[in-house]
Enzyme design. Structure first.
Site, PDB file in Angstrom:
ATOM      1  N   LYS A 212       0.831  -1.208   0.000  1.00 43.47           N
ATOM      2  CA  LYS A 212       0.000   0.000   0.000  1.00 43.47           C
ATOM      3  C   LYS A 212       0.860   1.250   0.000  1.00 43.47           C
ATOM      4  O   LYS A 212       0.644   2.178  -0.775  1.00 43.47           O
ATOM      5  CB  LYS A 212      -0.945  -0.014   1.197  1.00 43.47           C
ATOM      6  CG  LYS A 212      -1.917   1.155   1.224  1.00 43.47           C
ATOM      7  CD  LYS A 212      -2.919   1.048   2.366  1.00 43.47           C
ATOM      8  CE  LYS A 212      -3.927  -0.045   2.131  1.00 43.47           C
ATOM      9  NZ  LYS A 212      -5.004  -0.046   3.151  1.00 43.47           N
ATOM     10  N   GLU A 218      10.046  -5.655   4.328  1.00 43.30           N
ATOM     11  CA  GLU A 218      10.296  -6.955   3.707  1.00 43.30           C
ATOM     12  C   GLU A 218      10.026  -6.922   2.203  1.00 43.30           C
ATOM     13  O   GLU A 218      10.816  -7.440   1.398  1.00 43.30           O
ATOM     14  CB  GLU A 218       9.415  -8.027   4.361  1.00 43.30           C
ATOM     15  CG  GLU A 218       9.672  -8.245   5.838  1.00 43.30           C
ATOM     16  CD  GLU A 218       8.757  -7.408   6.718  1.00 43.30           C
ATOM     17  OE1 GLU A 218       8.530  -7.813   7.875  1.00 43.30           O
ATOM     18  OE2 GLU A 218       8.279  -6.346   6.266  1.00 43.30           O
ATOM     19  N   GLY A 273      -5.517  -5.183   4.640  1.00 46.74           N
ATOM     20  CA  GLY A 273      -4.661  -6.116   3.913  1.00 46.74           C
ATOM     21  C   GLY A 273      -5.140  -7.548   3.947  1.00 46.74           C
ATOM     22  O   GLY A 273      -5.175  -8.240   2.929  1.00 46.74           O
ATOM     23  N   ARG A 274      -5.557  -8.021   5.124  1.00 45.99           N
ATOM     24  CA  ARG A 274      -5.948  -9.433   5.236  1.00 45.99           C
ATOM     25  C   ARG A 274      -7.317  -9.711   4.630  1.00 45.99           C
ATOM     26  O   ARG A 274      -7.760 -10.861   4.603  1.00 45.99           O
ATOM     27  CB  ARG A 274      -5.892  -9.878   6.696  1.00 45.99           C
ATOM     28  CG  ARG A 274      -6.678  -9.035   7.667  1.00 45.99           C
ATOM     29  CD  ARG A 274      -6.293  -9.379   9.121  1.00 45.99           C
ATOM     30  NE  ARG A 274      -6.918  -8.500  10.090  1.00 45.99           N
ATOM     31  CZ  ARG A 274      -6.457  -7.299  10.430  1.00 45.99           C
ATOM     32  NH1 ARG A 274      -5.357  -6.820   9.857  1.00 45.99           N
ATOM     33  NH2 ARG A 274      -7.069  -6.573  11.349  1.00 45.99           N
ATOM     34  N   GLU A 359      -4.691 -11.767  13.880  1.00 46.15           N
ATOM     35  CA  GLU A 359      -4.336 -10.369  13.655  1.00 46.15           C
ATOM     36  C   GLU A 359      -5.561  -9.470  13.811  1.00 46.15           C
ATOM     37  O   GLU A 359      -5.447  -8.320  14.237  1.00 46.15           O
ATOM     38  CB  GLU A 359      -3.714 -10.173  12.264  1.00 46.15           C
ATOM     39  CG  GLU A 359      -3.127  -8.776  12.065  1.00 46.15           C
ATOM     40  CD  GLU A 359      -2.263  -8.662  10.818  1.00 46.15           C
ATOM     41  OE1 GLU A 359      -1.073  -9.053  10.877  1.00 46.15           O
ATOM     42  OE2 GLU A 359      -2.769  -8.182   9.788  1.00 46.15           O
ATOM     43  N   HIS A 390      -1.203 -37.634  12.405  1.00 45.10           N
ATOM     44  CA  HIS A 390       0.066 -38.265  12.785  1.00 45.10           C
ATOM     45  C   HIS A 390       1.020 -37.235  13.379  1.00 45.10           C
ATOM     46  O   HIS A 390       2.232 -37.448  13.408  1.00 45.10           O
ATOM     47  CB  HIS A 390       0.694 -38.951  11.569  1.00 45.10           C
ATOM     48  CG  HIS A 390      -0.121 -40.096  11.063  1.00 45.10           C
ATOM     49  ND1 HIS A 390       0.088 -41.396  11.471  1.00 45.10           N
ATOM     50  CD2 HIS A 390      -1.180 -40.136  10.213  1.00 45.10           C
ATOM     51  CE1 HIS A 390      -0.799 -42.195  10.883  1.00 45.10           C
ATOM     52  NE2 HIS A 390      -1.566 -41.451  10.106  1.00 45.10           N
ATOM     53  N   LYS A 518       8.237  -3.761  13.859  1.00 46.52           N
ATOM     54  CA  LYS A 518       8.874  -3.018  12.772  1.00 46.52           C
ATOM     55  C   LYS A 518       9.758  -1.904  13.322  1.00 46.52           C
ATOM     56  O   LYS A 518      10.880  -1.688  12.855  1.00 46.52           O
ATOM     57  CB  LYS A 518       7.812  -2.425  11.844  1.00 46.52           C
ATOM     58  CG  LYS A 518       7.001  -3.446  11.074  1.00 46.52           C
ATOM     59  CD  LYS A 518       5.981  -2.752  10.173  1.00 46.52           C
ATOM     60  CE  LYS A 518       5.154  -3.744   9.397  1.00 46.52           C
ATOM     61  NZ  LYS A 518       4.150  -3.070   8.531  1.00 46.52           N
TER      62      LYS A 518
END
Length: 557
Positions: A212, A218, A273-274, A359, A390, A518
């Site tokens: 954005k 990152e 964002g999510r 979040e 398992h 951050k």
């Protein structure tokens, strides 16, 4: 859960709904779920269909009176009005003073016009631009240097600009029909970068950078590294302007990076964002499955949106899923939630829901800024079946922790191995049954005796073969995993999370906790560069010193 809510003035006030539910929960803690099936027709009464999905919640530790009490509480919290507020564009993200309108992205044009007015044209223009990009890359109209066709796409983002894309790309792999091979990159680890670059032909790769602000650490570090690699490998100085795309609001930084304005798609501050897969953030997905299938994905989500808005609360799948989660979390004291998709294509779904749920609702302060007196989001984890059986499901069967589960499975498999799918579905249904029933000591002893074990052997082994049972679960059935059913499934969980945020009185649409790491990351990098830092603990300074010493030794060697 405590017997009070916070008033607007921060003073505790008695809440009769919570008091009643707490009393009901004390009885629920004493009973066995399987005993509830003595009621005729329980399975049919505790299940419903919506948006092409079927939800069976009959294995929850809950009665009809308890469901009704939960629904009554939701009504008392003005849930229906708050749902309407979200869909009509009210500023329900109060801390950031924003509307929450990811739902309008998948609505028909008429609804977009009603909600956004003149701004609806922005969505239409973005959709046309996105379709044009997909068409140019898939048809070969936009080609690599020398006229070769683009064959690969790398999407660079993180968080909400990554998880939804990754999940949908994996889930809809049978619908990849454009011929483009799409990869996603999020992790800042150089190993992840090297792994992706090894799969890509520099000259024939298009890149989509999703950020954005176009400042996300990152994303921009990875983008810069890929840019350097691509320029060096291709020897083509025009490759960035020709083959790179961006989804961002920061046009100046996008342009300074070398990406053309006509290759830049918009984002809006009313799309978190999510929850952004439905927007231009979904461009990498559309480049794999085509715009028609991307539209089908949005149509499936819109079907669930309509159900969420229109169905009565006691017949509303997202509301029921949310209130069952609150019953388990706050009244029965179950702290976790296992997401168990019995479908290899849905193996990325648990990670997606970890972000979307934790979040969104991993908060401890109310909308009014008051400390909450109750827990909020559960710890969400999971893995595809039958691998989970398992691994951690041993703990679910035989530890003292009760971990509610969502089992998810498609009735029709996507592979040609039909018997494999039958065995897979059988395992899914069997696990929900086994977690509910458990195995008593008497049953374990009888089982060993029936197998011919002697008394000493029975005494020795029987305690180890007991299982507590009484684990509540939902089972979600899809007829088949298609763009429509995936859209409905993702929207179902989005709305469940929203409802829980309303009941918990929190803002599900900010994420200030993400920001702290951050900021401190910048402090650590500054300390690594040799600058003094009074903000960091002795532990962190010691670790930094060891890193610097190792780096210097490696470089000198």
């Amino acid at each position: 859960m405590e017997y009070f809510l916070l008033s607007n003035k921060g003073l505790p006030i008695v809440n009769k709904d919570i008091k009643n539910l707490s009393s009901l929960a004390e009885n629920a803690k004493q009973r066995q779920i399987h005993a509830l099936f003595e009621q005729p027709g329980r399975a049919g009464q505790f299940s419903l269909s919506a948006g092409g999905l079927f939800l069976d919640y009959s294995k929850q530790n809950i009665t009809r009176d308890e469901v009704n009490s939960l629904i009554g509480w939701a009504k008392s919290q003005s849930l229906e009005k708050k749902v309407a507020d979200m869909f009509t564009g009210k500023q329900i993200n109060v801390t950031e003073k924003r509307a929450v309108l990811h739902t309008v992205l998948r609505a028909p044009a008429k609804v977009q016009q009603e909600v956004l007015g003149e701004r609806a044209e922005e969505l239409a223009a973005a959709e046309r631009q996105m379709a044009a990009i997909v068409n140019k890359l898939c048809s070969g109209t936009l080609s690599a240097g020398g006229g070769e066709k683009i064959s690969h796409v790398l999407a660079i983002g993180i968080g909400g600009s990554y998880y939804g894309i990754k999940t949908a790309l994996t889930a809809l792999e049978p619908f990849h029909n454009t011929g483009l091979k799409v990869e996603v990159l999020a992790n800042i680890d150089g190993g992840a970068l090297m792994e992706k670059l090894a799969k890509l032909p520099a000259k024939n790769t298009a890149v989509v950078v999703i950020s954005k602000t176009f400042t996300t650490q990152e994303t921009m570090l990875n983008a810069a590294a890929v840019k350097t690699w691509m320029l060096a490998q291709s020897g083509d100085k025009d490759i960035i302007a020709r083959q790179w795309f961006a989804v961002s609001t920061n046009l100046d930084k996008v342009s300074a990076f070398g990406i053309c304005p006509e290759h830049t798609l918009p984002m809006w501050d009313w799309v978190g964002g999510r929850f952004s897969l439905w927007s231009a953030v979904g461009l990498p997905l559309a480049l794999a499955i085509g715009m028609e299938n991307f539209s089908r994905l949005k149509a499936g989500a819109f079907t669930m949106d309509e159900h969420f808005q229109q169905a009565p609360l006691n017949e509303n799948m997202p509301v029921l899923l949310a209130m069952l989660g609150i019953w388990n979390r706050n009244f029965l004291d179950h702290a976790s939630l296992a997401i168990l998709p019995y479908d290899h294509a849905l193996r990325a779904l648990p990670g997606y829901l970890q972000q979307t749920d934790m979040e969104s609702n991993g908060k401890s302060v109310s909308m009014a800024g008051e400390e909450l007196a109750w827990q909020t989001a559960p710890v969400v984890f999971g893995q595809e079946g039958t691998n989970s059986q398992h691994a951690f499901m041993q703990l679910m069967h035989q530890s003292q922790d009760i971990i509610p589960c969502d089992f998810i499975v498609a009735l029709q498999g996507a592979s040609d191995y039909h018997h494999h799918h039958q065995v897979l579905v059988a395992n899914c249904f069997a696990q929900s049954e086994a977690l509910m029933l458990g195995k008593s000591l008497a049953q374990a002893r009888a089982e060993l005796k029936g197998a011919g074990a002697c008394d000493d052997e029975i005494d020795r082994l029987a305690p180890h073969k007991t299982m507590k049972g009484n684990t509540p679960s939902n089972t979600l059935l899809l007829d088949a995993l298609t763009p429509e059913s995936l859209g409905a499934l993702l929207a179902l969980y989005e709305h469940k999370i929203f409802v829980q945020g309303v009941i918990w009185q929190i803002n599900s649409f900010d994420q200030w906790g993400v920001e702290l790491g951050k900021v401190l990351g910048g402090d650590v990098l500054s300390a690594m560069a040799g600058n003094d830092s009074e903000q960091l603990s002795g532990s962190s300074l010691m670790l930094i010193k060891r890193f610097i010493n190792k780096t210097q030794l490696t470089q000198s060697g």
